[in-house]
Design an enzyme around this catalytic site. Structure first.
Site, PDB file in Angstrom:
ATOM      1  N   LYS A   1       0.831  -1.266  -0.014  1.00  0.00           N
ATOM      2  CA  LYS A   1      -0.024  -0.121   0.239  1.00  0.00           C
ATOM      3  C   LYS A   1       0.775   1.375   0.142  1.00  0.00           C
ATOM      4  O   LYS A   1       0.365   2.125  -0.785  1.00  0.00           O
ATOM      5  CB  LYS A   1      -0.877  -0.025   0.957  1.00  0.00           C
ATOM      6  CG  LYS A   1      -2.148  -1.175   0.939  1.00  0.00           C
ATOM      7  CD  LYS A   1      -3.157  -1.218   2.181  1.00  0.00           C
ATOM      8  CE  LYS A   1      -4.097  -2.259   2.075  1.00  0.00           C
ATOM      9  NZ  LYS A   1      -4.788  -2.527   3.487  1.00  0.00           N
TER      10      LYS A   1
ATOM     11  N   TYR B   1      -5.938  -4.068  -7.749  1.00  0.00           N
ATOM     12  CA  TYR B   1      -5.511  -4.226  -6.105  1.00  0.00           C
ATOM     13  C   TYR B   1      -4.996  -5.559  -5.638  1.00  0.00           C
ATOM     14  O   TYR B   1      -3.866  -5.812  -4.918  1.00  0.00           O
ATOM     15  CB  TYR B   1      -6.509  -3.631  -5.387  1.00  0.00           C
ATOM     16  CG  TYR B   1      -6.581  -3.711  -3.847  1.00  0.00           C
ATOM     17  CD1 TYR B   1      -5.633  -2.944  -3.150  1.00  0.00           C
ATOM     18  CD2 TYR B   1      -7.187  -4.715  -2.989  1.00  0.00           C
ATOM     19  CE1 TYR B   1      -5.184  -3.259  -1.785  1.00  0.00           C
ATOM     20  CE2 TYR B   1      -7.011  -5.027  -1.657  1.00  0.00           C
ATOM     21  CZ  TYR B   1      -6.008  -4.121  -1.138  1.00  0.00           C
ATOM     22  OH  TYR B   1      -6.102  -4.530   0.297  1.00  0.00           O
TER      23      TYR B   1
HETATM   24  N1  GLU Z   1      -5.032  -8.413   0.223  1.00  0.00           N
HETATM   25  C1  GLU Z   1      -5.605  -8.221   1.495  1.00  0.00           C
HETATM   26  C2  GLU Z   1      -7.051  -7.326   1.786  1.00  0.00           C
HETATM   27  O1  GLU Z   1      -7.173  -6.679   1.009  1.00  0.00           O
HETATM   28  C3  GLU Z   1      -4.469  -7.376   2.098  1.00  0.00           C
HETATM   29  C4  GLU Z   1      -4.691  -7.066   3.514  1.00  0.00           C
HETATM   30  C5  GLU Z   1      -3.815  -6.727   4.638  1.00  0.00           C
HETATM   31  O2  GLU Z   1      -2.525  -7.300   4.312  1.00  0.00           O
HETATM   32  O3  GLU Z   1      -3.968  -5.920   5.332  1.00  0.00           O
HETATM   33  O4  GLU Z   1      -7.580  -8.036   2.324  1.00  0.00           O
END
Ligand code: GLU
Length: 607
Positions: free
Chosen positions: A67, A189
Site C-alpha cells: 500500500k 489491487y
Molecule cells: N489483500 C488483503 C486484503 O485486501 C490485504 C490485507 C492486508 O494485508 O492488510 O484483504
C-alpha cells in the site's frame, strides 16, 4: 571477520524462534498454506549492504505492505492535490477492511486501509487498467531493485473470495472516489497484494524510502524526493492497523505490515528493515515481526525521535595558519608578517553530514573566533553532504564575514556532488560565489597572501647566485667559478621542469624569476603539493647527497627562469677547493633541519 551486526541479528532471530503465539490469516484461503514457522529478518544500509537472518529467501505475497508503495506511485503520477482530494491522511481507528468513509469529507480516511488503498490503485497513471497494472508492477520493482512476479494462486484465491473488498470498491464508485470501473481497479489491487517478495526485498524497498526515494544499489530513483516524507508520515500514523499509536510509542519507525506476515520499517537516512513471520496477533500484525522491531529500536536506539549525535560532532579539529603554515618558503618580509599574523588564519575541519544544527554550532564557533580572524578555511574532506538549508546558512555567513573583511573559503571538496550541488544552489543572485581549493596548502597560501596584502609585491627576480641562501658563506672567488659553470633555462607556465621517478638527471636548479610547485604524485593520479618556491630558492639539490631518482615533480606555475648547475661541475670546483663542498653541505643540512622542524610542527598540529 564476522560483523557484530550479523551476530546480533542471528542471536535476535534465535531468541525469537520459540515465540509461537498468533495464527495465520485464513480469510484468503491460499494464505493458510504458509508454514507458521517461517521467520526471516533483513536490515539494509544506505550504501546497500543487506544483513539477513533466518528464512531470508522464503518468498510470500506482499499484501498490504504494497500500500505505501502504490500510494507513492499515485503521488508521483497524479500529484499531491489530486490524491489528497480523494484520500485522507487521518488514522481511522476502524478495521483495515472497514466499509466506511470519512463522514465529513466523503473520502477514505487514509491510504493504508483497504478503502484508501483501492482508491489509490485506481489513481495510478495509465490509459487503462492494464497500463495501470504495468505501472504498479514496474514501480514496486524499482523500489525492490528487480522485477517482482505475481503469485497467481494467491491472486485467484483472493479474487474468488474478496466479497468484502468488492463491497468497498462499489462504495467508492457510489461516492465518486473511484472514477472508472471499480472492479478493474480492484483486480489490480488484488494483483498488487499478490506480488511475491522475500524479507530482503522488503528491506530494500524500505531502504529506498529511507534513502530519499533512491534504491541504494541500483541508484534508480523510485520516487521523487518531495513525496518521500508524505509516504513516511502516513506509514507512521496509519501503517500498523489499530496498533499504530502504540507502535510509534514503543518502536518509533514509519512502518507497514500485511496479513501474510510481512513488516517493513524505515529509519530515514539510516536503515530499511524487512521481516517475515506469518503468525499474526489479533490486530493483524506479525507477532515476531513486532518483537524484532521493538528489540532493534531499543538496542540500536532506532526510534525516529531519539537522537544519538550532538551538533558539536560536525566540527572536528580547529587550528591556525601558525600551527600549519603553507609549505611555501616565504621570503623575508612575508616571513616576518606571518610570524605575527598567521594565527589569524583559522582552519576548521568539518565532519559528517552537515545539517542545520551542526552548521549553527560551527557558525557560533566562527563568530566566537572572529575577533582576530582574518580568514577561515573550512576543510570539507570529511563531510559527506550538506542539506540545502545548511548550505544557505553557510553562504550567508560567508557573505556577512566577507563584508567585514574576513574571508571564508572551502577546501578539499573534490567535486563531490552531495556538497557542490547544495553549495551552488545556495549562491544568491549578484554574489560572486564561494572560493574552494583542492588542498589545504593552496588554501592557506591564498590566505597568507591575503594577510600579507596585495599591495606588497614579492621580489621579482634574483640576479646573483650569491643572493641564494644555498650559497650563503661561499667565498667570492669560488662564486665566480660557480657562476662560470652556470646555464640559464626558461620554462613556460605548466612545464614540468623535473619529473618524479626520473633517473640520472643530476642538475641543481636556482630560481631566478617566477614561481614553481613541488608536487608528489598520489595513487589516484592526483598530486599533493608539498612546496611552492620562488626567486632565490633552489630545488633538485638532493643529487649532491647522492640521490639519483627524482622524488617529486617540479612544475612551473608562471614563466620561470632558472640558473642550472650540473653536480659534476660543482664537484670539479670542489675538488680543488674543498671548502665549497663543506659550506654547501652545511647549508643543505641547515635547510633539511628547518624542513624537519616544520614537518614536526605540522604533525603536532594535526595530532
Ligand atoms: N489483500 C488483503 C486484503 O485486501 C490485504 C490485507 C492486508 O494485508 O492488510 O484483504
Amino acid at each position: 571477520m564476522r560483523s557484530p551486526i550479523q551476530t546480533y541479528l542471528d542471536e535476535l532471530h534465535q531468541s525469537l524462534v520459540g515465540l509461537d503465539e498468533g495464527a495465520l490469516a485464513d480469510y484468503i484461503p491460499e494464505l493458510t498454506k504458509a508454514s507458521p514457522d517461517w521467520f526471516g529478518i533483513s536490515v539494509v544500509t544506505m550504501d546497500g549492504v543487506a544483513y539477513t537472518a533466518g528464512n531470508a529467501d522464503q518468498t510470500f505475497t506482499i499484501q498490504s505492505v504494497s500500500k505505501p508503495f502504490v500510494y507513492a506511485t499515485a503521488l508521483a503520477d497524479r500529484g499531491v492535490d489530486i490524491v489528497s482530494s480523494k484520500i485522507g491522511v487521518e488514522p481511522s481507528g476502524d478495521a483495515f477492511n472497514s466499509i466506511s468513509l470519512d463522514p465529513q469529507t466523503g473520502a477514505p480516511r487514509n491510504p493504508m486501509i483497504n478503502a484508501g488503498a483501492i482508491a489509490t490503485t485506481s489513481l495510478v497513471g495509465g490509459a487503462d487498467s492494464s497500463a495501470q497494472w504495468q505501472r504498479i508492477a514496474s514501480s514496486l520493482g524499482a523500489f525492490a531493485g528487480h522485477d517482482l512476479a505475481v503469485d497467481e494462486s494467491v491472486y485467484h484465491s483472493e479474487s474468488a473470495t474478496g466479497f468484502r473488498n468488492r463491497a468497498i470498491a462499489w462504495m467508492l464508485k457510489n461516492f465518486g472516489v473511484v472514477d472508472g470501473d471499480p472492479m478493474a481497479a480492484l483486480e489490480n489491487y488484488f494483483r498488487q497484494c499478490s506480488l511475491l517478495v522475500d524479507c530482503r526485498d522488503l528491506a530494500f524497498m524500505a531502504a529506498t524510502l529511507a534513502n530519499g526515494g533512491i534504491h541504494p544499489v541500483t541508484s534508480q530513483r523510485a520516487l521523487p524526493a518531495e513525496h518521500v516524507e508524505r509516504v513516511l508520515s502516513v506509514m507512521a500514523t496509519c501503517g500498523m492497523y489499530n496498533y499504530a499509536g502504540s507502535w510509534l510509542f514503543e518502536v518509533g519507525m514509519p512502518a507497514k505490515s500485511g496479513v501474510s506476515g510481512g513488516i517493513i520499517a524505515v529509519l530515514p537516512g539510516r536503515f530499511g528493515i524487512g521481516i517475515f513471520s506469518p503468525r499474526l496477533d489479533i490486530k493483524g500484525n506479525s507477532v515476531r515481526g513486532i518483537e524484532v522491531c521493538k528489540r532493534l529500536s531499543r538496542d540500536f536506539s532506532m526510534h525516529v525521535f531519539s537522537r544519538d549525535g550532538h551538533p558539536s560532532m560536525a566540527l572536528g579539529r580547529i587550528y591556525t595558519g601558525a600551527d600549519a603554515p603553507s609549505r611555501r618558503q616565504p621570503f623575508a618580509e612575508m616571513r616576518a608578517c606571518l610570524v605575527s599574523h598567521a594565527h589569524r588564519i583559522k582552519y576548521l575541519c568539518l565532519h559528517g553530514y552537515l545539517a542545520v544544527d551542526g552548521v549553527e554550532y560551527i557558525i557560533r564557533k566562527m563568530i566566537h573566533m572572529s575577533t582576530d580572524a582574518h580568514s577561515f578555511i573550512l576543510d570539507l574532506h570529511q563531510v559527506d553532504g550538506i542539506s540545502d538549508c545548511a548550505a544557505r546558512l553557510l553562504n550567508e555567513v560567508r557573505q556577512s564575514f566577507g563584508r567585514n573583511g574576513t574571508a571564508v573559503v572551502f577546501s578539499r571538496i573534490h567535486a563531490r556532488r552531495a556538497i557542490t550541488v547544495p553549495l551552488k544552489r545556495a549562491v544568491t543572485r549578484g554574489d560572486r560565489g564561494y572560493l574552494s581549493f583542492e588542498d589545504n596548502d593552496l588554501a592557506v597560501e591564498w590566505c597568507e597572501n591575503r594577510l600579507f596584502g596585495e599591495t606588497e609585491q614579492p621580489p621579482q627576480a634574483v640576479t646573483s647566485l650569491a643572493d641564494c641562501l644555498f650559497f650563503k658563506g661561499v667565498p667570492v672567488e669560488l662564486m665566480q667559478k660557480v657562476e662560470a659553470a652556470i646555464k640559464v633555462y626558461a620554462f613556460a607556465p605548466g612545464d614540468h621542469i623535473v619529473k618524479a621517478g626520473q633517473v640520472g638527471d643530476s642538475r641543481v636548479f636556482f630560481i631566478e624569476s617566477g614561481q614553481v610547485s613541488v608536487l608528489v604524485p598520489l595513487q589516484d593520479g592526483a598530486h599533493h603539493r608539498i612546496a611552492s618556491l620562488g626567486p632565490g630558492m633552489n630545488f633538485g639539490e638532493m643529487v649532491l647527497l647522492g640521490q639519483t631518482t627524482r622524488s617529486a615533480t617540479v612544475c612551473a606555475d608562471t614563466a620561470v627562469t632558472c640558473r642550472v648547475l650540473e653536480s659534476r661541475d660543482l664537484d670539479n670546483i670542489a675538488s680543488e677547493a674543498p671548502v665549497l663542498k663543506i659550506v654547501l653541505l652545511e647549508n643543505l643540512a641547515g635547510n633539511l633541519a628547518s624542513s624537519l622542524r616544520r614537518a614536526t610542527q605540522w604533525i603536532a598540529a594535526l595530532a
